[in-house]
Scaffold this motif. Structure first.
Motif, mmCIF file in Angstrom:
data_model
loop_
_atom_site.group_PDB
_atom_site.id
_atom_site.type_symbol
_atom_site.label_atom_id
_atom_site.label_comp_id
_atom_site.label_asym_id
_atom_site.label_seq_id
_atom_site.Cartn_x
_atom_site.Cartn_y
_atom_site.Cartn_z
ATOM 1 N N ARG A 138 0.816 -1.220 0.000
ATOM 2 C CA ARG A 138 0.000 0.000 0.000
ATOM 3 C C ARG A 138 0.849 1.269 0.000
ATOM 4 N N TYR A 139 2.182 1.088 -0.058
ATOM 5 C CA TYR A 139 3.085 2.239 0.086
ATOM 6 C C TYR A 139 2.804 3.332 -0.945
ATOM 7 N N ASN A 140 2.694 2.949 -2.206
ATOM 8 C CA ASN A 140 2.500 3.944 -3.271
ATOM 9 C C ASN A 140 1.135 4.607 -3.212
ATOM 10 N N THR A 141 0.156 3.915 -2.668
ATOM 11 C CA THR A 141 -1.176 4.525 -2.560
ATOM 12 C C THR A 141 -1.295 5.429 -1.341
ATOM 13 N N ILE A 142 -0.498 5.143 -0.301
ATOM 14 C CA ILE A 142 -0.513 5.998 0.903
ATOM 15 C C ILE A 142 0.409 7.199 0.728
ATOM 16 N N MET A 143 1.665 6.925 0.384
ATOM 17 C CA MET A 143 2.670 7.995 0.277
ATOM 18 C C MET A 143 2.667 8.560 -1.157
ATOM 19 N N THR A 144 1.538 9.129 -1.550
ATOM 20 C CA THR A 144 1.427 9.749 -2.871
ATOM 21 C C THR A 144 2.186 11.074 -2.882
ATOM 22 N N PRO A 145 2.589 11.568 -4.058
ATOM 23 C CA PRO A 145 3.268 12.871 -4.128
ATOM 24 C C PRO A 145 2.473 13.996 -3.459
ATOM 25 N N LYS A 146 1.141 13.992 -3.669
ATOM 26 C CA LYS A 146 0.304 15.032 -3.061
ATOM 27 C C LYS A 146 0.355 14.964 -1.540
ATOM 28 N N PHE A 147 0.273 13.740 -0.993
ATOM 29 C CA PHE A 147 0.306 13.568 0.453
ATOM 30 C C PHE A 147 1.662 13.983 1.020
ATOM 31 N N CYS A 148 2.738 13.644 0.313
ATOM 32 C CA CYS A 148 4.087 14.014 0.758
ATOM 33 C C CYS A 148 4.261 15.533 0.774
ATOM 34 N N TRP A 149 3.769 16.182 -0.263
ATOM 35 C CA TRP A 149 3.846 17.648 -0.314
ATOM 36 C C TRP A 149 3.017 18.274 0.814
ATOM 37 N N CYS A 150 1.860 17.696 1.097
ATOM 38 C CA CYS A 150 1.026 18.208 2.196
ATOM 39 C C CYS A 150 1.740 18.068 3.535
ATOM 40 N N LEU A 151 2.395 16.916 3.755
ATOM 41 C CA LEU A 151 3.141 16.705 4.998
ATOM 42 C C LEU A 151 4.285 17.708 5.127
ATOM 43 N N ALA A 152 5.055 17.890 4.036
ATOM 44 C CA ALA A 152 6.203 18.793 4.072
ATOM 45 C C ALA A 152 5.758 20.243 4.259
ATOM 46 N N CYS A 153 4.765 20.675 3.474
ATOM 47 C CA CYS A 153 4.291 22.069 3.572
ATOM 48 C C CYS A 153 3.635 22.326 4.923
ATOM 49 N N GLY A 154 2.857 21.347 5.404
ATOM 50 C CA GLY A 154 2.234 21.491 6.716
ATOM 51 C C GLY A 154 3.266 21.631 7.816
ATOM 52 N N CYS A 155 4.356 20.863 7.688
ATOM 53 C CA CYS A 155 5.456 20.928 8.651
ATOM 54 C C CYS A 155 6.086 22.320 8.655
ATOM 55 N N TRP A 156 6.497 22.807 7.487
ATOM 56 C CA TRP A 156 7.185 24.103 7.392
ATOM 57 C C TRP A 156 6.280 25.259 7.791
ATOM 58 N N VAL A 157 5.069 25.291 7.249
ATOM 59 C CA VAL A 157 4.157 26.422 7.506
ATOM 60 C C VAL A 157 3.665 26.395 8.949
ATOM 61 N N GLY A 158 3.287 25.198 9.423
ATOM 62 C CA GLY A 158 2.773 25.092 10.793
ATOM 63 C C GLY A 158 3.793 25.510 11.837
ATOM 64 N N ILE A 159 5.023 25.024 11.714
ATOM 65 C CA ILE A 159 6.067 25.374 12.677
ATOM 66 C C ILE A 159 6.476 26.841 12.533
ATOM 67 N N PHE A 160 6.453 27.361 11.293
ATOM 68 C CA PHE A 160 6.813 28.771 11.073
ATOM 69 C C PHE A 160 5.900 29.691 11.883
ATOM 70 N N PHE A 161 4.601 29.481 11.776
ATOM 71 C CA PHE A 161 3.661 30.342 12.501
ATOM 72 C C PHE A 161 3.563 29.946 13.974
ATOM 73 N N GLY A 162 3.708 28.658 14.259
ATOM 74 C CA GLY A 162 3.644 28.217 15.649
ATOM 75 C C GLY A 162 4.785 28.721 16.506
ATOM 76 N N SER A 163 5.926 29.033 15.875
ATOM 77 C CA SER A 163 7.096 29.529 16.613
ATOM 78 C C SER A 163 7.022 31.023 16.899
ATOM 79 N N LEU A 164 6.112 31.722 16.224
ATOM 80 C CA LEU A 164 6.039 33.184 16.401
ATOM 81 C C LEU A 164 5.593 33.570 17.809
ATOM 82 N N LEU A 165 4.582 32.884 18.337
ATOM 83 C CA LEU A 165 4.003 33.282 19.623
ATOM 84 C C LEU A 165 4.994 33.188 20.780
#
Length: 317
Positions: A132-159
């Motif tokens: 199921r690896y290719n169906t779970i770790m799709t390019p879209k899902f990987c990009w969502c994980l990476a962008c969510g990580c960068w954007v979430g921590i960027f704003f979460g660190s401001l406070l």
């Protein structure tokens, strides 16, 4: 635009760094300069190899590229200012630059924690659910994980850093560290900081241990799946796919837990500076070697690139 930092009598800080004789200062400058150049070059090399070889265009190496990119900026936040400190009598940093350095160090440290957890999840899916690896770790899902990580921590660190920057600093202004870290800044403030100390201490526990727990759970399931493989050779082959990541996890989380999640009364700044060097400078230095020397696919891709370069050079001669 309203400034985020608080106006106080202190307009600049002095980074104490590593006081030593002039000769030893020159030696330390050379050591840290080489470490910085090797770290940046090594991580750029990893990114270049992954981009150049189509066989490496899958999730594990996508996240490794993000990790290498983060490591370049992680060392760049602190090391150049550290190097300047070896060349000048007083290593001065303005309050705005100090809080900016503190923010980016906190932000990139958070990114490292989350990326290590995401990479552990990727290995868990690859080993425990290979079909199921290719169906779970799709390019879209990987990009969502990476962008969510960068954007979430960027704003979460401001406070939290905004709270820190709004404290009053009346003097002294000497930071017993080589960069603007949270603990020495809290110690220098003339405001009441007990509540903010508890907040930072709790936040560190949540970030570090949530990512560590997620990583540990992933590896417990990975080890369980590996132990079910009948042959020793098969187990070794499967485990080798996550050996590099596991090595980095052990080194990084061991140093960070010692540094940030101890009881507050046990902080010793001279000791903390040495530990900080380990996880903020030496660990990023080791990572390119760990991922290149322990990863057969990366080594093969590097050999192909070198061979291709040799062929191109021979054709032009």
């Amino acid at each position: 635009m309203r400034r985020l930092w608080n106006d106080s009598s202190v307009a600049e800080f002095i980074l104490l760094g590593f006081p030593a004789s002039q000769r030893f200062q020159a030696f330390l400058f050379l050591i840290f300069f080489i470490a910085y150049v090797v770290t940046v070059t090594g991580n750029l090399l990893i990114i270049s190899i992954i981009r150049a070889d189509l066989h490496l265009h899958h999730p594990m190496y996508f996240f490794l590229s993000n990790f290498a990119f983060m490591q370049i900026f992680y060392v760049t936040v602190t090391v150049p200012k550290l190097l300047i400190g070896f060349l000048v009598r007083r290593n001065i940093i303005s309050t705005s630059a100090c809080f900016s350095q503190c923010y980016f160090f906190f932000f990139l440290g958070g990114i490292e924690n989350v990326l290590l957890a995401i990479m552990a999840y990727d290995r868990y899916v690859a080993i425990c659910h290979p079909l199921r690896y290719n169906t779970i770790m799709t390019p879209k899902f990987c990009w969502c994980l990476a962008c969510g990580c960068w954007v979430g921590i960027f704003f979460g660190s401001l406070l939290p850093v905004t709270f820190l920057a709004r404290l009053s600093f009346c003097g002294p202004n000497i930071i017993n560290h080589y960069f603007c870290d949270i603990s020495p800044l809290l110690k220098l403030s003339c405001s009441e900081t007990s509540l903010l100390k508890s907040y930072f201490f709790s936040l560190m526990w949540v970030i570090v241990f949530s990512c560590l727990l997620f990583t540990l759970v992933s590896y417990i399931k990975i080890i369980g799946a590996i132990m079910k493989i009948p042959s020793t050779v098969g187990r070794q082959k499967v485990f080798s796919t996550c050996g590099s990541h596991l090595t980095v996890v052990i080194i990084y989380f061991g140093a960070v837990i010692f540094m940030y999640v101890r009881p507050r009364d046990s902080y010793v700044f001279e000791e903390d500076k040495l530990v900080s060097v380990f996880y903020s400078i030496l660990t990023p230095l080791f990572n390119p070697f760990i991922y290149c020397l322990r990863n057969k696919e990366v080594k093969m891709a590097l050999r192909k690139i070198i061979l291709a370069r040799k062929i191109i050079l021979s054709l032009h001669m």
